[in-house]
Design a protein around this motif. Structure first.
Motif, PDB file in Angstrom:
ATOM      1  N   ASP A  19       0.859  -1.178   0.000  1.00  0.00           N
ATOM      2  CA  ASP A  19       0.000   0.000   0.000  1.00  0.00           C
ATOM      3  C   ASP A  19       0.900   1.234   0.000  1.00  0.00           C
ATOM      4  OD1 ASP A  19      -2.303   1.530   0.133  1.00  0.00           O
ATOM      5  OD2 ASP A  19      -2.688   1.125   2.244  1.00  0.00           O
ATOM      6  N   PHE A  20       0.355   2.375  -0.355  1.00  0.00           N
ATOM      7  CA  PHE A  20       1.126   3.611  -0.433  1.00  0.00           C
ATOM      8  C   PHE A  20       0.423   4.755   0.290  1.00  0.00           C
ATOM      9  CE2 PHE A  20       2.165   0.939  -4.019  1.00  0.00           C
ATOM     10  CZ  PHE A  20       3.555   0.934  -3.992  1.00  0.00           C
ATOM     11  N   PRO A  21       0.100   4.598   1.587  1.00  0.00           N
ATOM     12  CA  PRO A  21      -0.635   5.645   2.303  1.00  0.00           C
ATOM     13  C   PRO A  21       0.179   6.923   2.522  1.00  0.00           C
ATOM     14  CG  PRO A  21       0.077   3.963   3.831  1.00  0.00           C
ATOM     15  CD  PRO A  21       0.388   3.462   2.451  1.00  0.00           C
ATOM     16  N   PHE A  22       1.498   6.853   2.404  1.00  0.00           N
ATOM     17  CA  PHE A  22       2.360   8.021   2.629  1.00  0.00           C
ATOM     18  C   PHE A  22       2.875   8.609   1.324  1.00  0.00           C
ATOM     19  CE2 PHE A  22       3.056   5.132   6.329  1.00  0.00           C
ATOM     20  CZ  PHE A  22       2.281   5.845   7.225  1.00  0.00           C
ATOM     21  N   GLY A  23       2.303   8.179   0.202  1.00  0.00           N
ATOM     22  CA  GLY A  23       2.728   8.665  -1.099  1.00  0.00           C
ATOM     23  C   GLY A  23       3.403   7.573  -1.902  1.00  0.00           C
ATOM     24  N   PRO A  24       3.648   7.843  -3.183  1.00  0.00           N
ATOM     25  CA  PRO A  24       4.143   6.805  -4.084  1.00  0.00           C
ATOM     26  C   PRO A  24       5.561   6.314  -3.773  1.00  0.00           C
ATOM     27  CG  PRO A  24       4.082   8.924  -5.197  1.00  0.00           C
ATOM     28  CD  PRO A  24       3.426   9.116  -3.861  1.00  0.00           C
ATOM     29  N   GLY A  25       6.333   7.036  -3.006  1.00  0.00           N
ATOM     30  CA  GLY A  25       7.719   6.642  -2.741  1.00  0.00           C
ATOM     31  C   GLY A  25       7.916   5.748  -1.539  1.00  0.00           C
ATOM     32  N   VAL A  26       6.850   5.487  -0.784  1.00  0.00           N
ATOM     33  CA  VAL A  26       6.987   4.705   0.444  1.00  0.00           C
ATOM     34  C   VAL A  26       6.069   3.482   0.380  1.00  0.00           C
ATOM     35  CG1 VAL A  26       6.837   4.721   2.963  1.00  0.00           C
ATOM     36  CG2 VAL A  26       7.526   6.793   1.750  1.00  0.00           C
ATOM     37  N   SER A  27       6.677   2.310   0.298  1.00  0.00           N
ATOM     38  CA  SER A  27       5.919   1.059   0.276  1.00  0.00           C
ATOM     39  C   SER A  27       5.613   0.616   1.691  1.00  0.00           C
ATOM     40  CB  SER A  27       6.720  -0.036  -0.425  1.00  0.00           C
ATOM     41  OG  SER A  27       6.884   0.256  -1.790  1.00  0.00           O
ATOM     42  N   VAL A  28       4.345   0.364   1.953  1.00  0.00           N
ATOM     43  CA  VAL A  28       3.905  -0.145   3.251  1.00  0.00           C
ATOM     44  C   VAL A  28       3.321  -1.529   2.989  1.00  0.00           C
ATOM     45  CG1 VAL A  28       2.334   0.190   5.189  1.00  0.00           C
ATOM     46  CG2 VAL A  28       3.436   2.165   4.121  1.00  0.00           C
ATOM     47  N   PHE A  29       3.896  -2.526   3.648  1.00  0.00           N
ATOM     48  CA  PHE A  29       3.449  -3.901   3.489  1.00  0.00           C
ATOM     49  C   PHE A  29       2.578  -4.257   4.676  1.00  0.00           C
ATOM     50  CE2 PHE A  29       7.364  -3.335   1.175  1.00  0.00           C
ATOM     51  CZ  PHE A  29       7.017  -3.824  -0.070  1.00  0.00           C
ATOM     52  N   LYS A  30       1.366  -4.765   4.363  1.00  0.00           N
ATOM     53  CA  LYS A  30       0.362  -5.009   5.397  1.00  0.00           C
ATOM     54  C   LYS A  30      -0.190  -6.426   5.292  1.00  0.00           C
ATOM     55  CE  LYS A  30      -1.416  -0.256   5.394  1.00  0.00           C
ATOM     56  NZ  LYS A  30      -2.642   0.536   5.223  1.00  0.00           N
ATOM     57  N   VAL A  31      -0.701  -6.894   6.430  1.00  0.00           N
ATOM     58  CA  VAL A  31      -1.488  -8.106   6.484  1.00  0.00           C
ATOM     59  C   VAL A  31      -2.746  -7.760   7.267  1.00  0.00           C
ATOM     60  CG1 VAL A  31      -0.219  -8.987   8.505  1.00  0.00           C
ATOM     61  CG2 VAL A  31      -1.561 -10.557   7.087  1.00  0.00           C
ATOM     62  N   ALA A  32      -3.908  -8.070   6.721  1.00  0.00           N
ATOM     63  CA  ALA A  32      -5.199  -7.751   7.349  1.00  0.00           C
ATOM     64  C   ALA A  32      -5.268  -6.282   7.755  1.00  0.00           C
ATOM     65  CB  ALA A  32      -5.444  -8.663   8.542  1.00  0.00           C
ATOM     66  N   GLY A  33      -4.717  -5.407   6.924  1.00  0.00           N
ATOM     67  CA  GLY A  33      -4.765  -3.976   7.179  1.00  0.00           C
ATOM     68  C   GLY A  33      -3.761  -3.460   8.186  1.00  0.00           C
ATOM     69  N   LYS A  34      -2.906  -4.324   8.710  1.00  0.00           N
ATOM     70  CA  LYS A  34      -1.914  -3.936   9.714  1.00  0.00           C
ATOM     71  C   LYS A  34      -0.513  -3.976   9.099  1.00  0.00           C
ATOM     72  CE  LYS A  34      -4.958  -3.921  13.083  1.00  0.00           C
ATOM     73  NZ  LYS A  34      -5.348  -2.742  13.790  1.00  0.00           N
ATOM     74  N   MET A  35       0.263  -2.935   9.338  1.00  0.00           N
ATOM     75  CA  MET A  35       1.596  -2.819   8.762  1.00  0.00           C
ATOM     76  C   MET A  35       2.580  -3.767   9.447  1.00  0.00           C
ATOM     77  SD  MET A  35       3.972   0.587   8.373  1.00  0.00           S
ATOM     78  CE  MET A  35       3.680   1.097  10.047  1.00  0.00           C
ATOM     79  N   PHE A  36       3.402  -4.457   8.622  1.00  0.00           N
ATOM     80  CA  PHE A  36       4.504  -5.247   9.171  1.00  0.00           C
ATOM     81  C   PHE A  36       5.858  -4.813   8.616  1.00  0.00           C
ATOM     82  CE2 PHE A  36       3.265  -7.780   5.476  1.00  0.00           C
ATOM     83  CZ  PHE A  36       4.476  -8.205   4.933  1.00  0.00           C
ATOM     84  N   ALA A  37       5.867  -4.007   7.544  1.00  0.00           N
ATOM     85  CA  ALA A  37       7.124  -3.488   6.993  1.00  0.00           C
ATOM     86  C   ALA A  37       6.840  -2.194   6.245  1.00  0.00           C
ATOM     87  CB  ALA A  37       7.758  -4.508   6.058  1.00  0.00           C
ATOM     88  N   LEU A  38       7.840  -1.301   6.267  1.00  0.00           N
ATOM     89  CA  LEU A  38       7.725  -0.005   5.600  1.00  0.00           C
ATOM     90  C   LEU A  38       9.093   0.318   5.024  1.00  0.00           C
ATOM     91  CD1 LEU A  38       6.024   3.165   6.804  1.00  0.00           C
ATOM     92  CD2 LEU A  38       8.471   3.245   6.468  1.00  0.00           C
ATOM     93  N   SER A  39       9.136   0.717   3.749  1.00  0.00           N
ATOM     94  CA  SER A  39      10.427   1.013   3.126  1.00  0.00           C
ATOM     95  C   SER A  39      10.264   1.991   1.971  1.00  0.00           C
ATOM     96  CB  SER A  39      11.060  -0.283   2.599  1.00  0.00           C
ATOM     97  OG  SER A  39      12.313  -0.016   2.005  1.00  0.00           O
ATOM     98  N   SER A  40      11.237   2.881   1.841  1.00  0.00           N
ATOM     99  CA  SER A  40      11.377   3.688   0.620  1.00  0.00           C
ATOM    100  C   SER A  40      12.301   2.872  -0.281  1.00  0.00           C
ATOM    101  CB  SER A  40      11.992   5.049   0.929  1.00  0.00           C
ATOM    102  OG  SER A  40      11.101   5.823   1.682  1.00  0.00           O
ATOM    103  N   LEU A  41      11.722   2.107  -1.181  1.00  0.00           N
ATOM    104  CA  LEU A  41      12.485   1.125  -1.939  1.00  0.00           C
ATOM    105  C   LEU A  41      13.519   1.734  -2.883  1.00  0.00           C
ATOM    106  CD1 LEU A  41       9.634  -1.424  -2.710  1.00  0.00           C
ATOM    107  CD2 LEU A  41      11.448  -1.618  -0.995  1.00  0.00           C
ATOM    108  N   ASP A  42      13.398   3.033  -3.171  1.00  0.00           N
ATOM    109  CA  ASP A  42      14.381   3.666  -4.049  1.00  0.00           C
ATOM    110  C   ASP A  42      15.447   4.435  -3.271  1.00  0.00           C
ATOM    111  OD1 ASP A  42      12.696   5.657  -3.178  1.00  0.00           O
ATOM    112  OD2 ASP A  42      12.420   6.587  -5.138  1.00  0.00           O
TER     113      ASP A  42
END
Length: 115
Positions: A19-42
């Motif tokens: 998901d990208f709730p913080f904008g296109p540059g920040v990947s948020v990985f979720k399970v059942a709507g809950k975040m387990f990882a967050l990264s600026s992949l670039d």
């Protein structure tokens, strides 16, 4: 580990979504709507924020300079991991631990559905 491998690994877990709730540059990985990882992949260096049990978080931070309190996160429960400074296997284990912690906090019915 490169950014594409980090992203692919995060998405391998049951019900994991990006998901990208913080904008296109920040990947948020979720399970059942809950975040387990967050990264600026670039970003350079590549980092990822991961959930961690508080006691284990302190131990990891003391043992590895590449693991620090979570940037812009609850520092008791989150670490920021500099990916390229740790073995890939360890990064994968830390991501898996983060996913498992989030799943463990879900309602029982959801946990059972996830297996």
């Amino acid at each position: 580990m490169r950014a594409d491998r980090l992203r692919a690994f995060c998405l391998e877990f049951n019900d994991a979504v990006e998901d990208f709730p913080f904008g296109p540059g920040v990947s948020v990985f979720k399970v059942a709507g809950k975040m387990f990882a967050l990264s600026s992949l670039d970003a350079t260096p590549l980092t990822v924020n991961l959930k961690c049990e508080p006691e284990n978080a302190l131990r990891l931070r003391a043992a590895y300079p590449a693991i620090v309190p979570g940037w812009h996160m609850n520092k008791r429960h989150w670490n920021t991991v500099t990916v390229g400074e740790l073995p890939d296997r360890m990064v994968r284990e830390l991501i898996e631990d983060s996913y498992d912690l989030v799943v463990a906090g879900l309602p029982r019915a959801l946990r059972l559905r996830l297996g």
